[in-house]
Every structure is written in structure tokens, then in C-alpha cells.
Scaffold this motif. Structure first.
Motif, PDB file in Angstrom:
ATOM      1  N   ALA A 361       1.046  -1.426   0.055  1.00  0.00           N
ATOM      2  CA  ALA A 361      -0.058   0.535  -0.429  1.00  0.00           C
ATOM      3  C   ALA A 361       1.040   1.102   0.212  1.00  0.00           C
ATOM      4  CB  ALA A 361      -0.937  -0.003   1.341  1.00  0.00           C
ATOM      5  N   ASN A 362       0.213   3.071  -0.279  1.00  0.00           N
ATOM      6  CA  ASN A 362       0.522   3.676  -0.524  1.00  0.00           C
ATOM      7  C   ASN A 362       0.206   4.325   0.242  1.00  0.00           C
ATOM      8  OD1 ASN A 362       1.819   6.533  -1.640  1.00  0.00           O
ATOM      9  ND2 ASN A 362       0.832   6.180  -3.128  1.00  0.00           N
ATOM     10  N   ASN A 363       0.610   5.640   1.038  1.00  0.00           N
ATOM     11  CA  ASN A 363      -0.124   7.104   2.225  1.00  0.00           C
ATOM     12  C   ASN A 363       0.995   8.313   1.944  1.00  0.00           C
ATOM     13  OD1 ASN A 363       2.179   6.800   3.940  1.00  0.00           O
ATOM     14  ND2 ASN A 363       0.713   5.580   5.628  1.00  0.00           N
ATOM     15  N   ALA A 364       1.087   8.130   0.658  1.00  0.00           N
ATOM     16  CA  ALA A 364       2.391   9.517   0.382  1.00  0.00           C
ATOM     17  C   ALA A 364       1.485  10.474   0.309  1.00  0.00           C
ATOM     18  CB  ALA A 364       3.433   9.594  -0.287  1.00  0.00           C
ATOM     19  N   PRO A 365       0.662  11.533   0.603  1.00  0.00           N
ATOM     20  CA  PRO A 365       0.264  12.952  -0.194  1.00  0.00           C
ATOM     21  C   PRO A 365       0.406  12.826  -1.117  1.00  0.00           C
ATOM     22  CG  PRO A 365       1.451  13.330   2.051  1.00  0.00           C
ATOM     23  CD  PRO A 365       1.629  12.113   2.266  1.00  0.00           C
ATOM     24  N   TYR A 366       0.386  13.680  -1.832  1.00  0.00           N
ATOM     25  CA  TYR A 366       0.460  14.283  -3.552  1.00  0.00           C
ATOM     26  C   TYR A 366      -0.106  15.844  -3.932  1.00  0.00           C
ATOM     27  CZ  TYR A 366      -3.646  12.580  -5.274  1.00  0.00           C
ATOM     28  OH  TYR A 366      -5.156  12.047  -4.957  1.00  0.00           O
ATOM     29  N   PRO A 367       1.113  16.498  -4.252  1.00  0.00           N
ATOM     30  CA  PRO A 367       2.428  16.871  -4.210  1.00  0.00           C
ATOM     31  C   PRO A 367       2.559  16.505  -2.176  1.00  0.00           C
ATOM     32  CG  PRO A 367       1.138  18.413  -4.556  1.00  0.00           C
ATOM     33  CD  PRO A 367      -0.313  17.402  -4.694  1.00  0.00           C
ATOM     34  N   TYR A 368       4.141  15.904  -2.629  1.00  0.00           N
ATOM     35  CA  TYR A 368       4.753  15.555  -1.272  1.00  0.00           C
ATOM     36  C   TYR A 368       5.526  16.964  -0.829  1.00  0.00           C
ATOM     37  CZ  TYR A 368       6.349  12.210   2.553  1.00  0.00           C
ATOM     38  OH  TYR A 368       7.273  12.525   3.898  1.00  0.00           O
ATOM     39  N   PRO A 369       5.321  17.340   0.533  1.00  0.00           N
ATOM     40  CA  PRO A 369       4.742  16.347   2.034  1.00  0.00           C
ATOM     41  C   PRO A 369       2.852  17.428   2.337  1.00  0.00           C
ATOM     42  CG  PRO A 369       6.342  18.217   2.812  1.00  0.00           C
ATOM     43  CD  PRO A 369       6.284  18.206   0.912  1.00  0.00           C
ATOM     44  N   SER A 370       2.747  17.769   1.420  1.00  0.00           N
ATOM     45  CA  SER A 370       2.141  18.994   2.127  1.00  0.00           C
ATOM     46  C   SER A 370       0.659  19.311   0.987  1.00  0.00           C
ATOM     47  CB  SER A 370       1.422  20.337   2.428  1.00  0.00           C
ATOM     48  OG  SER A 370       2.223  20.927   1.794  1.00  0.00           O
ATOM     49  N   GLY A 371       0.381  17.988   0.424  1.00  0.00           N
ATOM     50  CA  GLY A 371      -0.646  18.040  -0.981  1.00  0.00           C
ATOM     51  C   GLY A 371      -1.771  17.030   0.224  1.00  0.00           C
ATOM     52  N   ASP A 372      -2.362  16.818  -0.808  1.00  0.00           N
ATOM     53  CA  ASP A 372      -3.745  15.590  -1.043  1.00  0.00           C
ATOM     54  C   ASP A 372      -3.111  14.186  -0.470  1.00  0.00           C
ATOM     55  OD1 ASP A 372      -5.592  18.028  -2.374  1.00  0.00           O
ATOM     56  OD2 ASP A 372      -5.579  17.051  -3.902  1.00  0.00           O
ATOM     57  N   PRO A 373      -4.416  13.924  -0.112  1.00  0.00           N
ATOM     58  CA  PRO A 373      -4.181  12.804   0.920  1.00  0.00           C
ATOM     59  C   PRO A 373      -4.828  11.803  -0.319  1.00  0.00           C
ATOM     60  CG  PRO A 373      -6.471  13.056   1.889  1.00  0.00           C
ATOM     61  CD  PRO A 373      -5.816  14.872   0.871  1.00  0.00           C
ATOM     62  N   VAL A 374      -4.473  10.543   0.079  1.00  0.00           N
ATOM     63  CA  VAL A 374      -4.740   9.341  -0.961  1.00  0.00           C
ATOM     64  C   VAL A 374      -5.588   9.083  -1.178  1.00  0.00           C
ATOM     65  CG1 VAL A 374      -2.025   7.982  -0.759  1.00  0.00           C
ATOM     66  CG2 VAL A 374      -4.087   7.859   0.297  1.00  0.00           C
ATOM     67  N   THR A 375      -5.912   8.190  -2.760  1.00  0.00           N
ATOM     68  CA  THR A 375      -7.563   7.744  -2.528  1.00  0.00           C
ATOM     69  C   THR A 375      -7.239   6.490  -2.307  1.00  0.00           C
ATOM     70  OG1 THR A 375      -6.696   8.113  -4.984  1.00  0.00           O
ATOM     71  CG2 THR A 375      -7.845  10.046  -3.925  1.00  0.00           C
ATOM     72  N   GLU A 376      -8.655   6.004  -2.534  1.00  0.00           N
ATOM     73  CA  GLU A 376      -8.981   4.316  -3.078  1.00  0.00           C
ATOM     74  C   GLU A 376      -7.980   3.489  -3.989  1.00  0.00           C
ATOM     75  OE1 GLU A 376      -9.833   0.313  -2.046  1.00  0.00           O
ATOM     76  OE2 GLU A 376     -10.194   2.315  -0.423  1.00  0.00           O
ATOM     77  N   GLU A 377      -7.931   3.991  -5.346  1.00  0.00           N
ATOM     78  CA  GLU A 377      -7.536   4.051  -5.803  1.00  0.00           C
ATOM     79  C   GLU A 377      -5.563   3.544  -5.688  1.00  0.00           C
ATOM     80  OE1 GLU A 377     -10.793   4.243  -6.184  1.00  0.00           O
ATOM     81  OE2 GLU A 377     -10.236   6.147  -6.171  1.00  0.00           O
ATOM     82  N   ASN A 378      -5.194   4.951  -5.729  1.00  0.00           N
ATOM     83  CA  ASN A 378      -4.077   5.172  -5.715  1.00  0.00           C
ATOM     84  C   ASN A 378      -3.561   5.567  -3.695  1.00  0.00           C
ATOM     85  OD1 ASN A 378      -3.783   7.945  -4.110  1.00  0.00           O
ATOM     86  ND2 ASN A 378      -4.260   9.187  -5.442  1.00  0.00           N
ATOM     87  N   SER A 379      -3.365   4.931  -3.563  1.00  0.00           N
ATOM     88  CA  SER A 379      -3.475   4.054  -2.153  1.00  0.00           C
ATOM     89  C   SER A 379      -3.241   2.806  -2.166  1.00  0.00           C
ATOM     90  CB  SER A 379      -4.200   3.733  -0.737  1.00  0.00           C
ATOM     91  OG  SER A 379      -6.437   3.451  -0.987  1.00  0.00           O
ATOM     92  N   LYS A 380      -3.477   1.656  -3.069  1.00  0.00           N
ATOM     93  CA  LYS A 380      -3.113   0.390  -3.783  1.00  0.00           C
ATOM     94  C   LYS A 380      -2.096  -0.004  -4.923  1.00  0.00           C
ATOM     95  CE  LYS A 380      -6.764  -0.520  -0.500  1.00  0.00           C
ATOM     96  NZ  LYS A 380      -7.243   0.712  -0.179  1.00  0.00           N
ATOM     97  N   VAL A 381      -0.789  -0.171  -4.367  1.00  0.00           N
ATOM     98  CA  VAL A 381       0.212  -0.592  -5.454  1.00  0.00           C
ATOM     99  C   VAL A 381      -0.190  -1.831  -5.784  1.00  0.00           C
ATOM    100  CG1 VAL A 381       2.666  -0.470  -6.262  1.00  0.00           C
ATOM    101  CG2 VAL A 381       1.154   1.082  -3.937  1.00  0.00           C
ATOM    102  N   MET A 382      -0.578  -3.184  -5.243  1.00  0.00           N
ATOM    103  CA  MET A 382      -0.101  -4.565  -5.332  1.00  0.00           C
ATOM    104  C   MET A 382      -1.025  -5.574  -4.501  1.00  0.00           C
ATOM    105  SD  MET A 382       3.489  -5.965  -6.133  1.00  0.00           S
ATOM    106  CE  MET A 382       3.180  -7.864  -6.959  1.00  0.00           C
ATOM    107  N   LYS A 383      -1.304  -6.705  -5.446  1.00  0.00           N
ATOM    108  CA  LYS A 383      -1.744  -7.698  -4.109  1.00  0.00           C
ATOM    109  C   LYS A 383      -0.813  -8.580  -4.225  1.00  0.00           C
ATOM    110  CE  LYS A 383      -6.135 -10.273  -2.325  1.00  0.00           C
ATOM    111  NZ  LYS A 383      -6.767  -9.999  -2.845  1.00  0.00           N
ATOM    112  N   PHE A 384      -0.302  -9.018  -2.719  1.00  0.00           N
ATOM    113  CA  PHE A 384       0.437 -10.042  -2.727  1.00  0.00           C
ATOM    114  C   PHE A 384      -0.420 -11.887  -2.196  1.00  0.00           C
ATOM    115  CE2 PHE A 384       3.567  -7.672  -2.732  1.00  0.00           C
ATOM    116  CZ  PHE A 384       4.460  -8.285  -3.775  1.00  0.00           C
ATOM    117  N   ILE A 385      -0.673 -13.148  -2.690  1.00  0.00           N
ATOM    118  CA  ILE A 385      -1.229 -13.934  -2.725  1.00  0.00           C
ATOM    119  C   ILE A 385      -0.577 -15.393  -1.823  1.00  0.00           C
ATOM    120  CG2 ILE A 385      -3.128 -15.777  -2.748  1.00  0.00           C
ATOM    121  CD1 ILE A 385      -3.940 -13.969  -5.733  1.00  0.00           C
TER     122      ILE A 385
END
Length: 581
Positions: A361-385
Motif C-alpha cells: 500500500a501507499n499513503n504518501a500525500p501528493y504533492p509531497y509533503p503537504s498535498g492531498d491525501p491518497v485515494t482508494e485507487e492510488n493507496s493500493k499498489v499490488m496484492k500478494f497471495i
């Protein structure tokens, strides 16, 4: 009375004009939004993580390793970023159009064995993305798309460094003013580690990378690395190249065609952020793993997005390398902050997982460091099974890795002050960015001597975090100090552009921020905090040996250092430097 009426008439006119401009802007914005593909409609984790193809930069001849020449082209083709997204027109690296991929093939090289690459431009006459002619881009007289390849993190001759003005078009029909030759020579004499190659054409880097021109480069050193017994093999040692993209309804890469200051720059915007997160060419992919250790060489290939990676189930991230160098010993952490162009080399032990799946997952705001919080789409990167059954694992996480010389400030031959400026319009929108108050094309002001070390005090006078990348040189971060009375100091720097005359020591005495443990190694990129002075020791020699460079680093066209937010780099936040003997 006439004056009053005239003023009232003028006021009404201005109000009408403002309303009209707002309406036009709204229609333009609505039109742009109508073109966007709503990525919320895309199901995550439906595509398998691709295994990036490999090209070996060496030959085996009678059991001996020998230099190899590769030919890698840049091709226009279509690429499937997601099962349910229309195929996307891209620019891709590959040995042929059929085998070209996004990202491009991973080049594997061996220490001490030269690799030669002829980069060939097979791109069409016009770009697939909007580009801005007002930010001094490479513009050929006879059409075509300028490209040039930089091996990021490589220590090699200037003529193979991918200077922004060493560009060329299809068939080398036209070349930039600093172009020198068709074949790049990578001597591979530096410390083992991770690099990546990408386009570096003046004013077009951001659009050429968005189009897909990037790939990984790994330099191996068997006698040093084998004793470490880290996870090996294509299944257990994998590059992960992450970036963000938005898409149009037709599947094309989406980039807003209107600038934030359209009267100044019709297309340029200060940062590009995409809605979907791509890894190895797929949006939110999945990977089935065994309950054992894996090694992931993670590159942030985004234009402007920072990632703060972590596992949703709390798995540890064991960092073994940062950028192009190993750490002295592994560092365990729960999260890793990665700026654009930074690389982190990690081991993850899935046998420690208490769950059957986990999300990177990802939780870095954009622009960094004082931008918008992550959304559902850009807070997920990939899944490991994670498979149920456990298995034998002979790989290890050693207590020690590879130790290089410490950063000895007493060896520094001089101190330089490197100031980062951002300039804005009357509407407080960014127009351009300079280093030391100078554009890219101003004469060289930095001339380090080969074999020496220098202290650079990097002064970030902007509100953004800027990842500073230095070509050729490696550096260690010594300290990060907040500026006090920063507005007063910025005013002085804007007027005098001289840190000494503005009494930098009077202002660089705020709180100090410790350098994160896994970033205390030798690096080629580092995140320069806003409102801070970051002190680094830059070494212009190899870090693993006392021998001098195996090439002439004083050749033209020299090297550069720059912010690696590509939208900033393209709009003048880059400076040249030349090595001297």
C-alpha cells in the motif's frame, strides 16, 4: 462624472470578462474530465505481475565473461495496462517492436565487463502526448521525436551519460548540439547495485517517460554478492518498477493539455499525478508467492508522485540497498518513503505472514509533503497471495552486507551552496524553477575535481520536497536542518542569490531531522525537505576502490544535477557541471 461612468463601465466589462474566462475554463475542465477513463470502474488485482524480460550485457566465451554490444530500440506500439482497459498507445524499449515492453527489458551487467548499447529511435514523427514549446524543449527542425538515454546511477563517460542536449531523432536524421555518438559505453566498474535507464531529452523527459521510455539495469558482482546468500533467481529476485498513470476513455495515456499558467506556458503543469498505480506495466497487479523470502528491487519511476510503501498486514520490510549501493547492514522497517527516481532494494519474508494475502500500500500525500491525501485507487499498489504450505528456504538475511568508506567531512576540498527557487505568476501559480537562481542553459558554475569530495549545502526555499539527483557523483546525507525566519532569508536570497552574503549560518539553526536509517548509505538521489538545509558529502570517485575513473570524466558535454520531479527538471530545475583534473 465622465471618469466615474468610465470606471463603472470598465468594472462591468472586467466582471463580464472574468465570468467569461471562468466559463471557458470550466468548459475546458469539463471537456478534459469527459475524456478521462474512470479508473474506479477497474477491478484491482486481476492481472498477474509481469516478469520483465532480461537482456544480458555480457557474453560467455569459452567459459569467460566478455563485453557485449546490444541494440535496443524505441518503438510505438499498443500496451495493455489492465484487463478491462483498451490497449494504450505507448513508446516502448525493446530489441524489436514485437518484444518491446513497458517498462523496457531489464539489462543485467557484470562488474568489470563492458556493456555497449546502440539506442535506436524508431518513433513516429509526432508525439502521443501534449508537450510545451515554451520550456525550451528539444525541437528538431525536420520533425520527429527527440530522445536520449540516461543510465541513472551509472558512473561512466560524459559522452554516454545521456546529456539532455545529446538527443537524436529516428534514424539519427537530426541530433542535438551535444550529441556525440551512436553507441553508449557502460564500463560497469562501480559498486554492484541497482540502476535504471530512461529518456533524458531536454524539455521532453516528462512526456517521454510518461509514454513508457524507462527500464531497469542491474550490475552484479558475484564474488561480493554470493556470500550474502540473499534470495536469487528470476522467481525470488524481481525488479518492481512503479509509477502512476491516468487514461482516456479510449485507453490512451491522459495528460492535461492546458497549463496552470496558459498565457505563459500553454501546456506545462508543475506536477503530473495519475489515478492508477502501475507495477511492471500492469495496473494494481497480483503475485502469488511462497512462504519464504523474496528480494524486490523497487524503483519509483513516477514523474512527481512520492510513495510511502507499507504492507497492509504489517510485514517487515528489510532494506538491503538504497539507490545504486548496498547498505553496510540490513535495516528493518515498516514503511519506506520513495521519491521519484529513488530505488530501494528490499527482502520480504512471507513465511512471517499471519494472513493469506497482503496489499503493498501507499499513503504518501501528493504533492509531497503537504498535498492531498491518497485515494482508494492510488493507496493500493499490488496484492500478494501467499500460499499455505511452508517450504525450505536456503536464502538468508545476513547481519552484514557491504561496507563502504564512511563520509569523512575532513576530506572535503570545498563547500558549495545549492539553492532551490520556485517562481510564481501574479495568480501565485508556479511558472518555473531554478537552481542557484540560474536556468539550465546558463554557463557552468560547478567544476569539481576528479577524485575529491565536496560538501554541498542544499537550501530548499520552496514548499515542495525536491529529490536531488547528481549524475556521476555519489553522496551521503550528513544532516537536515530547518531554516528559522525562512521568509526573511528567502527574501534576501531572492535579492542577492548568495547564501554567504545572506548569512546562512544565522538562519540554518532550526530543528534537525535525523536521516532515516536505511538512507545513510551512499546515494545518488535524496529528498530535500522544504524550508531546510540538507548537508551532503559528494564524492567524485568510486566508493569501493581507490582507483580513479577508468574513463575521462572531463570530456564534453559534462554532467548535470537536477530535481527529479520531471516536470520541474524539464522547466529549468537542472544545472550542468564539468569535471576537472
Amino acid at each position: 462624472m465622465e471618469f466615474v461612468l468610465c470606471r463603472k463601465t470598465m468594472t462591468r466589462f472586467m466582471l463580464v470578462l472574468i465570468v467569461w474566462l471562468v466559463a471557458i475554463d470550466a468548459r475546458s475542465t469539463n471537456h478534459e474530465l469527459e475524456r478521462l477513463f474512470n479508473v474506479e470502474k477497474l477491478e484491482m488485482f486481476v492481472d498477474e505481475l509481469p516478469q520483465i524480460p532480461t537482456l544480458h550485457g555480457f557474453h560467455f566465451v569459452n567459459g569467460l565473461l566478455k563485453p557485449k554490444s546490444l541494440t535496443i530500440g524505441m518503438f510505438f506500439k499498443k500496451w495493455k495496462f489492465h484487463r478491462d482497459l483498451p490497449a494504450t498507445p505507448v513508446f516502448a524499449y525493446g530489441a524489436s517492436k514485437r518484444t518491446a515492453t513497458v517498462p523496457g527489458p531489464t539489462i543485467e551487467a557484470v562488474y568489470g565487463v563492458d556493456t555497449y548499447v546502440t539506442w535506436r529511435n524508431h518513433l513516429p514523427s509526432s508525439h502521443i502526448l501534449p508537450w510545451d514549446p515554451t520550456i525550451s524543449p528539444a525541437i528538431p527542425k525536420r520533425g520527429g521525436i527527440p530522445t536520449v538515454v540516461h543510465l541513472h546511477g551509472g558512473i561512466h563517460e560524459p559522452t554516454s551519460d545521456g546529456n539532455a542536449d545529446a538527443w537524436f531523432t529516428a534514424g539519427f536524421k537530426e541530433t542535438g548540439k551535444k550529441w556525440t555518438k551512436t553507441k553508449s559505453h557502460y564500463v560497469n566498474k562501480q559498486q554492484p547495485g541497482n540502476m535504471w535507464y530512461h529518456d533524458h531529452a531536454a524539455g521532453l523527459t516528462r512526456v517521454n517517460l510518461l509514454a513508457g521510455l524507462l527500464g531497469a539495469y542491474i550490475l552484479r558482482h558475484n564474488s561480493l554478492e554470493s556470500p550474502l546468500r540473499l534470495p536469487t533467481g528470476r522467481e525470488f529476485d524481481r525488479p518492481l518498477i512503479a509509477f502512476d498513470r491516468s487514461f482516456g476513455r479510449d485507453g490512451s495515456i491522459y495528460m492535461n493539455a492546458t497549463g496552470n499558467n496558459p498565457s505563459i506556458h500553454p501546456q506545462w503543469q508543475p506536477e503530473y499525478f495519475g489515478d492508477a498505480i502501475i507495477v511492471n506495466g500492469k495496473a494494481w497487479p497480483r503475485l502469488t508467492v511462497r512462504r519464504r523470502k523474496y528480494r524486490f528491487r523497487i524503483t519509483n519511476a513516477s514523474n512527481a508522485r512520492f510513495f510511502r510503501f507499507f504492507f497492509s498486514n504489517g510485514l517487515d520490510i528489510i532494506v538491503v540497498g538504497s539507490d545504486s549501493a548496498y547498505l553496510a547492514k540490513p535495516v528493518s522497517t515498516k514503511s519506506v518513503l520513495l521519491a521519484p527516481s529513488e530505488i530501494v532494494d528490499v527482502v520480504v519474508d512471507f513465511s512471517k505472514s499471519t494472513s493469506k494475502t497482503t496489499i503493498l500500500a501507499n499513503n504518501a500525500p501528493y504533492p509531497y509533503p503537504s498535498g492531498d491525501p491518497v485515494t482508494e485507487e492510488n493507496s493500493k499498489v499490488m496484492k500478494f497471495i501467499i500460499k499455505d504450505e511452508s517450504e525450505a528456504d536456503t536464502s538468508t538475511i545476513p547481519k552484514k552486507l557491504i561496507k563502504y568508506p564512511p563520509a569523512d567531512v575532513s576530506t572535503s576540498v570545498r563547500t558549495r551552496y545549492i539553492a532551490m527557487f520556485e517562481y510564481v505568476s501574479s495568480t501565485d501559480e508556479p511558472t518555473h524553477l531554478y537552481i542557484n537562481g540560474l536556468p539550465y542553459y546558463a554557463p557552468v558554475t560547478e567544476t569539481p575535481k576528479i577524485g575529491t569530495s565536496e560538501v554541498w549545502e542544499v537550501i530548499n526555499l520552496t514548499k515542495d520536497n525536491h529529490p536531488l539527483h547528481i549524475h556521476l557523483g555519489l553522496f551521503k546525507v550528513l544532516e537536515q536542518t530547518a531554516l528559522v525566519e525562512s521568509e526573511k532569508f528567502t527574501d534576501c536570497m531572492t535579492e542577492k542569490n548568495d547564501a554567504v552574503k545572506c548569512h546562512i549560518n544565522k538562519y540554518a539553526r532550526g530543528n534537525k531531522t535525523a536521516v532515516t536509517a536505511h538512507e545513510r548509505s551512499w546515494k545518488n538521489v535524496f529528498k530535500m525537505m522544504p524550508g531546510h538545509v540538507t548537508k551532503i558529502l559528494v564524492r567524485f570517485s568510486y566508493i569501493h576502490a581507490n582507483e580513479s575513473y577508468s574513463f575521462d570524466a572531463t570530456q564534453k558535454p559534462g554532467y548535470v544535477y537536477h530535481c527529479h520531479i520531471l516536470d520541474h527538471e524539464d522547466n529549468m530545475m537542472m544545472r550542468p557541471f564539468e569535471m576537472v583534473k
